[in-house]
Design a protein around this motif. Sequence first.
Motif, PDB file in Angstrom:
ATOM      1  N   UNK A 167       0.826  -1.210   0.000  1.00 43.95           N
ATOM      2  CA  UNK A 167       0.000   0.000   0.000  1.00 43.95           C
ATOM      3  C   UNK A 167       0.863   1.265   0.000  1.00 43.95           C
ATOM      4  N   UNK A 168       1.994   1.224   0.699  1.00 45.57           N
ATOM      5  CA  UNK A 168       2.914   2.369   0.655  1.00 45.57           C
ATOM      6  C   UNK A 168       3.418   2.587  -0.763  1.00 45.57           C
ATOM      7  N   UNK A 169       3.677   1.492  -1.469  1.00 44.93           N
ATOM      8  CA  UNK A 169       4.184   1.593  -2.831  1.00 44.93           C
ATOM      9  C   UNK A 169       3.135   2.177  -3.774  1.00 44.93           C
ATOM     10  N   UNK A 170       1.874   1.788  -3.587  1.00 42.70           N
ATOM     11  CA  UNK A 170       0.800   2.320  -4.435  1.00 42.70           C
ATOM     12  C   UNK A 170       0.698   3.834  -4.299  1.00 42.70           C
ATOM     13  N   UNK A 171       1.045   4.350  -3.122  1.00 45.97           N
ATOM     14  CA  UNK A 171       0.929   5.783  -2.868  1.00 45.97           C
ATOM     15  C   UNK A 171       2.074   6.595  -3.467  1.00 45.97           C
ATOM     16  N   UNK A 172       3.158   5.975  -3.883  1.00 41.41           N
ATOM     17  CA  UNK A 172       4.339   6.706  -4.333  1.00 41.41           C
ATOM     18  C   UNK A 172       4.058   7.733  -5.440  1.00 41.41           C
ATOM     19  N   UNK A 173       3.196   7.440  -6.439  1.00 38.12           N
ATOM     20  CA  UNK A 173       2.918   8.487  -7.441  1.00 38.12           C
ATOM     21  C   UNK A 173       2.318   9.755  -6.842  1.00 38.12           C
ATOM     22  N   UNK A 174       1.524   9.607  -5.787  1.00 41.62           N
ATOM     23  CA  UNK A 174       0.953  10.784  -5.124  1.00 41.62           C
ATOM     24  C   UNK A 174       2.046  11.548  -4.388  1.00 41.62           C
ATOM     25  N   UNK A 175       2.956  10.830  -3.749  1.00 42.07           N
ATOM     26  CA  UNK A 175       4.107  11.491  -3.129  1.00 42.07           C
ATOM     27  C   UNK A 175       4.923  12.235  -4.176  1.00 42.07           C
ATOM     28  N   UNK A 176       5.092  11.609  -5.333  1.00 46.11           N
ATOM     29  CA  UNK A 176       5.857  12.207  -6.429  1.00 46.11           C
ATOM     30  C   UNK A 176       5.246  13.529  -6.872  1.00 46.11           C
ATOM     31  N   UNK A 189      -7.310  16.133  13.118  1.00 43.94           N
ATOM     32  CA  UNK A 189      -6.851  16.801  11.907  1.00 43.94           C
ATOM     33  C   UNK A 189      -7.005  18.300  12.120  1.00 43.94           C
ATOM     34  N   UNK A 190      -6.988  19.049  11.035  1.00 46.05           N
ATOM     35  CA  UNK A 190      -7.273  20.479  11.052  1.00 46.05           C
ATOM     36  C   UNK A 190      -7.866  20.832   9.696  1.00 46.05           C
ATOM     37  N   UNK A 191      -8.163  22.087   9.470  1.00 42.86           N
ATOM     38  CA  UNK A 191      -8.823  22.469   8.226  1.00 42.86           C
ATOM     39  C   UNK A 191      -7.977  22.117   7.008  1.00 42.86           C
ATOM     40  N   UNK A 192      -6.706  22.407   7.097  1.00 45.08           N
ATOM     41  CA  UNK A 192      -5.797  22.089   5.985  1.00 45.08           C
ATOM     42  C   UNK A 192      -5.703  20.586   5.769  1.00 45.08           C
ATOM     43  N   UNK A 193      -5.607  19.843   6.862  1.00 43.91           N
ATOM     44  CA  UNK A 193      -5.525  18.396   6.758  1.00 43.91           C
ATOM     45  C   UNK A 193      -6.794  17.784   6.210  1.00 43.91           C
ATOM     46  N   UNK A 194      -7.955  18.350   6.588  1.00 41.54           N
ATOM     47  CA  UNK A 194      -9.222  17.833   6.079  1.00 41.54           C
ATOM     48  C   UNK A 194      -9.325  18.043   4.569  1.00 41.54           C
ATOM     49  N   UNK A 195      -8.899  19.210   4.094  1.00 43.14           N
ATOM     50  CA  UNK A 195      -8.899  19.461   2.652  1.00 43.14           C
ATOM     51  C   UNK A 195      -7.976  18.485   1.942  1.00 43.14           C
ATOM     52  N   UNK A 196      -6.818  18.229   2.533  1.00 38.65           N
ATOM     53  CA  UNK A 196      -5.878  17.278   1.948  1.00 38.65           C
ATOM     54  C   UNK A 196      -6.482  15.883   1.870  1.00 38.65           C
ATOM     55  N   UNK A 197      -7.144  15.477   2.929  1.00 36.02           N
ATOM     56  CA  UNK A 197      -7.739  14.141   2.977  1.00 36.02           C
ATOM     57  C   UNK A 197      -8.781  13.947   1.895  1.00 36.02           C
ATOM     58  N   UNK A 198      -9.680  14.941   1.768  1.00 34.27           N
ATOM     59  CA  UNK A 198     -10.742  14.838   0.762  1.00 34.27           C
ATOM     60  C   UNK A 198     -10.153  14.879  -0.645  1.00 34.27           C
ATOM     61  N   UNK A 199      -9.199  15.775  -0.880  1.00 35.47           N
ATOM     62  CA  UNK A 199      -8.601  15.913  -2.209  1.00 35.47           C
ATOM     63  C   UNK A 199      -7.882  14.639  -2.634  1.00 35.47           C
ATOM     64  N   UNK A 200      -7.092  14.091  -1.711  1.00 35.85           N
ATOM     65  CA  UNK A 200      -6.361  12.869  -2.051  1.00 35.85           C
ATOM     66  C   UNK A 200      -7.315  11.696  -2.266  1.00 35.85           C
ATOM     67  N   UNK A 201      -8.501  11.785  -1.664  1.00 42.50           N
ATOM     68  CA  UNK A 201      -9.483  10.739  -1.883  1.00 42.50           C
ATOM     69  C   UNK A 201      -9.913  10.643  -3.335  1.00 42.50           C
ATOM     70  N   UNK A 202      -9.880  11.779  -4.057  1.00 41.57           N
ATOM     71  CA  UNK A 202     -10.301  11.785  -5.455  1.00 41.57           C
ATOM     72  C   UNK A 202      -9.176  11.401  -6.409  1.00 41.57           C
ATOM     73  N   UNK A 203      -7.928  11.698  -6.042  1.00 44.75           N
ATOM     74  CA  UNK A 203      -6.829  11.490  -6.990  1.00 44.75           C
ATOM     75  C   UNK A 203      -5.896  10.357  -6.586  1.00 44.75           C
ATOM     76  N   UNK A 204      -6.286   9.577  -5.581  1.00 46.57           N
ATOM     77  CA  UNK A 204      -5.430   8.476  -5.143  1.00 46.57           C
ATOM     78  C   UNK A 204      -5.171   7.521  -6.311  1.00 46.57           C
ATOM     79  N   UNK A 205      -3.925   7.033  -6.464  1.00 43.41           N
ATOM     80  CA  UNK A 205      -3.587   6.141  -7.592  1.00 43.41           C
ATOM     81  C   UNK A 205      -4.493   4.923  -7.727  1.00 43.41           C
ATOM     82  N   UNK A 206      -4.994   4.399  -6.624  1.00 46.07           N
ATOM     83  CA  UNK A 206      -5.873   3.229  -6.710  1.00 46.07           C
ATOM     84  C   UNK A 206      -7.104   3.539  -7.552  1.00 46.07           C
ATOM     85  N   UNK A 207      -7.594   4.774  -7.454  1.00 45.01           N
ATOM     86  CA  UNK A 207      -8.776   5.162  -8.218  1.00 45.01           C
ATOM     87  C   UNK A 207      -8.532   5.136  -9.723  1.00 45.01           C
TER      88      UNK A 207
END
Length: 302
Positions: A141-150, A220-238
Amino acid sequence: MVKSVSHLLTLVLTLFVLGGCSSTTQAPPSTDTSTRQSTPANPDNPEPNDAVEQLNSGKKVKVETSQGTIEVEPTVVAITDAQAPAGQSSSQVYYNDPWEDFNRSMFTFNHYLYSYVLIPASDGYHYLVPATVRDKIGNAFDNIREPLNLLNNLATGEFDEAGANLSRFLINSTVGLFGLFDPASHWFDIAPHKQTIADTLFHYEVGAGPYLVLPVLGPSDSRGAFSTVSEGFIHPVNQLIDTPQSYQIRAFDGFDDFSDQSETYQSLYNKANDPYLYFRNQYIQGQRRDEYFYYKEQQNEE
């Protein structure tokens, strides 16, 4: 009926991992003195209140879990920069928490969800799946996330880190058998460089905003919540798997992470007189600590 329950559990776990795993149960201890009481010290096997006192005084504390003994270190950055409200001594620990009523309600909801659903499920998962297998699952799962880290490292101009993300993804996806193993670290000495959208926003000096407890995900916080929702849409698994299978896979990813932290969460929850304040302050301190070391690193590079 069984099918409905299955769908409900899938939905709950999916919420848990929208945008990836959160810091729900990662609990560096806080220095909040308003939630502690003194008891006689026993450094080898401290009682809950005594353990918190040791954390408050800057000492490490050992936490017993079924996986063995772990050491919890105190954080190093204070959170007392907010102005105390009228009538409160400036010497008291204070943090402006404008959404505290909502946050406390959500914290209570999350605790019941953890206690009656996720923690029992984690116990069964640990019983059925060996630690070595769980480790390989986490690697994948860490490996699947690497494109998002990139992408996030490119967005902040961290080209060396982005190159490391790409190298790790290519090596671990091939030689590492789809990320089950981590030859990038062990053979090529390429360290991971995780970067979230929240980290990218912080790089561009977007403030964290008020503290916020998210449903299921936790602190979390406001910035973290925005990050969480945003990454939910663009996660590589999707991009690789259609729904609802992509939600189910990411739900399992979040559950796998939670299972590794569930016992630590329970131990630290039971050590605090006011668990909400304890977990709130440890989250805020963790954020301040990361910011401190980031700015210190930037100064060293200059």
